[in-house]
Write an enzyme that holds these catalytic residues in place. Structure first.
Site, PDB file in Angstrom:
ATOM      1  N   ASP A 115       0.579  -1.725   0.742  1.00 16.93           N
ATOM      2  CA  ASP A 115       2.142  -1.302   0.814  1.00 16.93           C
ATOM      3  C   ASP A 115       2.036  -0.178  -0.313  1.00 16.93           C
ATOM      4  OD1 ASP A 115       5.108  -3.082  -0.367  1.00 16.93           O
ATOM      5  OD2 ASP A 115       4.926  -1.429   0.875  1.00 16.93           O
ATOM      6  N   TYR A 216      -9.165   4.397   5.090  1.00 17.32           N
ATOM      7  CA  TYR A 216      -9.509   3.516   6.077  1.00 17.32           C
ATOM      8  C   TYR A 216      -9.404   4.262   7.633  1.00 17.32           C
ATOM      9  CZ  TYR A 216      -4.171   4.156   5.948  1.00 17.32           C
ATOM     10  OH  TYR A 216      -2.923   4.724   5.824  1.00 17.32           O
TER      11      TYR A 216
END
Length: 654
Positions: A115, A216
């Site tokens: 987040d 990622y």
């Protein structure tokens, strides 16, 4: 005594080595105090010699505040993520994915859904040359000086080709706590602290927050040395980037649920905020086959954890008017903090929702907040009080005073022409780029036309004259003629653009395109049944109901009739099987000299082809422009034909 330049080189190498151990290997080899001492020594030498080497970590502190952010166009689009919030919804996503792939028992990989703020880095010849925010996925804000203050972002990497890598910028919770101990103005929320710091014009402010980043996904790369998700993560790690400490795999629903619950249980113990997990198909070749929707990759989904909830007092309700004329109740609540974010408003959806949840002015309510969007009131908390006041719907429109009409669970102002806020919003939407693409007709101009030219509905636009426009503030002859020319061009519009422009609820541009390709004519769409609509992939019952209801209302039929009478002619759409590109999968990459990406892809679809988002063995050819990047490289590797914009236009028969 050692030469200062030689010592500076030693210090830089040592600081880079220790940073790699701390951020990438998660295995510190010196203490924070020792690191600070080395860093301070380096700064002292740089001050004394007046020299700062190019790869010095002191450059990461930043320079003078910027005057403003420049726009940066990403090499590859940064996609949003489709979301599910229950195992039932995940089941449906798995079933849809297996159907599209024609395979079962797919291998999935599970990662934290951080987040924070998405960060996109560009490397050329092994050097960091750009950093940008996500923005709209196509363009973002260039923030290289700010990103250079983050010590977990490598300035140089072993890989020497062109590469664009995505990650999440965060502020660790322990860092937030430490920062707030001495801050004059404490930061309330780790996510907002990271986003606000990264997008601060002064890199020194960014540096003061001691941000972090996890990576990622690689969007652009020349000759990728990996074929699966784990191999990609290994490659990212080997190049000095910090990656998620969790990468779990599973086959099928039961194993996925186990992984999800495992991470959910870990959530309170983590040193960073997560709001769910991301589930990805591991096979990169299968990812290319599945491709993308208008917004999301079909090979990944975010499983969102239960939203945060708390209790506060409902103080008043106002009714907000939208462009469709629908009034939505907005709850104003006593300020309450959700993990550092102060909430003052919440949604109640409609009058039926208010009655069902049994809420009133002055009562305590449960509210749920998710993803930093406006929270939703879930229901009453506690017993009724004598001082509570029932929430009554307005009898007339708060904007124009017209009587309201009840349709289902909603209230509508039907004064479509003289209720200014909805009329202006409707005209501006009609003229938007994704709709009729009327260049020069902004919301401000729509308001001017409403006030001075009596433009009330979209069809009125086509009756404007040069004299009407020249009288408007900011308009001269050239600007007036440009707008009239744009209006004239818009008359010959694509059917999907027309469907989006007229404002059918729950119908975005992709759904409009699906409707156009399947029904081909406006008349057939107007007559479509719910059963015919839901037979289209990605069209569910809610969208089908919105479409059938829209065309059943007399005011919408009048809207369409007036547009047709004004000379607007939506072109009948070609099905996917028609045209010179029949049955072909075609990829557009890079910046073309004349056509935008959307225009080129629309041309491919009109000519019977499929505008694919990624290159595979099934790709017929690639249309490449400037800065084509990894898609062009992959096409060349696979021996797939590459053409330019001019050849695309020639083959389309234009």
């Amino acid at each position: 005594m050692k030469d200062p330049m030689e010592r500076m080189r030693e210090l830089i190498d040592r600081l880079k080595e220790t940073s790699y151990a701390y951020y990438v290997l998660d295995d510190p080899i010196i203490s924070d105090m020792q690191w600070d001492r080395l860093y301070d020594e380096l700064k002292e030498l740089e001050t004394r010699t007046g020299t700062v080497l190019p790869d010095s970590p002191t450059r990461q502190v930043g320079g003078e505040p910027l005057k403003g952010f420049e726009e940066h166009r990403h090499l590859s689009r940064l996609w949003s993520m489709d979301k599910v919030q229950s195992m039932e919804e995940l089941d449906a996503w798995i079933a849809r994915t297996e159907k599209l792939s024609g395979r079962t028992g797919l291998q999935y990989f599970v990662e934290y859904k951080f987040d924070g703020l998405t960060l996109n880095l560009t490397y050329r010849d092994g050097k960091l040359v750009q950093a940008a925010t996500r923005g709209n996925g196509i363009t973002g804000e260039a923030i290289l000086p700010q990103a250079m203050t983050i010590h977990s972002i490598p300035r140089e990497i072993p890989y020497k080709g062109l590469m664009e890598i995505q990650g999440e910028c965060i502020m660790r919770l322990s860092t937030l706590e430490k920062y707030n101990r001495t801050a004059k103005v404490p930061l309330k929320n780790a996510r907002n602290a990271a986003a606000g710091a990264l997008r601060n014009l002064d890199p020194a402010v960014t540096a003061s927050r001691h941000l972090d980043a996890f990576f990622y996904q690689i969007g652009t790369i020349e000759n990728p040395p990996y074929r699966t998700q784990p191999e990609m993560i290994d490659f990212i790690r080997e190049n000095g980037f910090q990656v998620s400490p969790y990468l779990g795999s599973g086959v099928g629903r039961e194993e996925l649920e186990k992984r999800i619950r495992e991470i959910e249980a870990q959530r309170p113990t983590l040193d960073w905020l997560i709001d769910g997990v991301v589930i990805k198909i591991g096979d990169t070749q299968l990812r290319e086959q599945l491709g993308f929707t208008e917004k999301f990759p079909r090979w990944a989904v975010a499983y969102k954890f239960e939203a945060e909830e708390c209790v506060t007092r409902l103080e008043k309700v106002t009714w907000e008017l939208g462009r469709t004329g629908k009034l939505t109740p907005l709850a104003h609540v006593a300020p309450v903090d959700f993990y550092g974010v102060t909430v003052r408003r919440a949604t109640l959806n409609n009058l039926g929702d208010i009655r069902r949840k049994d809420v009133a002015i002055g009562c305590d309510v449960w509210i749920r907040r998710s993803n930093d969007v406006i929270p939703e009131i879930m229901g009453r908390a506690g017993k009724p009080r004598p001082e509570e006041i029932p929430i009554e719907p307005p009898e007339c429109c708060p904007a124009c005073g017209a009587p309201l009409v009840v349709r289902g669970a909603h209230l509508f102002c039907m004064n479509r022409e003289s209720c200014k806020p909805q009329a202006v919003a409707r005209i501006a939407h009609f003229a938007g780029r994704e709709a009729m693409d009327i260049d020069g007709l902004s919301e401000k101009t729509a308001e001017q036309l409403y006030d001075s030219c009596h433009v009330r509905v979209p069809s009125d636009l086509y009756g404007l004259t040069p004299m009407d426009l020249i009288t408007l503030e900011g308009f001269k002859e050239k600007k007036a003629m440009n707008l009239l020319d744009a209006l004239e061009r818009s008359k010959r519009c694509e059917l999907d653009a027309f469907l989006f422009a007229i404002g059918i609820p729950n119908v975005g541009r992709k759904t409009a395109r699906d409707l156009a390709e399947n029904f081909r004519t406006l008349e057939r769409i107007q007559q479509a049944t719910a059963e015919e609509l839901t037979a289209i992939p990605d069209v569910g019952e809610i969208v089908a109901q919105s479409v059938t209801e829209f065309f059943s209302f007399e005011e919408n039929r009048v809207l369409i009739r007036k547009l047709l009478e004004a000379g607007v002619v939506p072109k009948d759409a070609q099905g996917k099987a028609d045209g010179p590109f029949r049955g072909m999968s075609i990829v557009v990459t890079g910046t073309l000299p004349n056509l935008s990406r959307r225009q080129a892809e629309d041309l491919i679809r009109r000519s019977g082809g499929t505008a694919a988002g990624s290159v595979s063995k099934k790709t017929a050819f690639v249309v490449a422009g400037e800065d084509a990047g990894s898609k062009l490289a992959k096409a060349q590797t696979l021996g797939i034909e590459t053409i330019d914009e001019a050849e695309l236009i020639r083959r389309a028969g234009l």
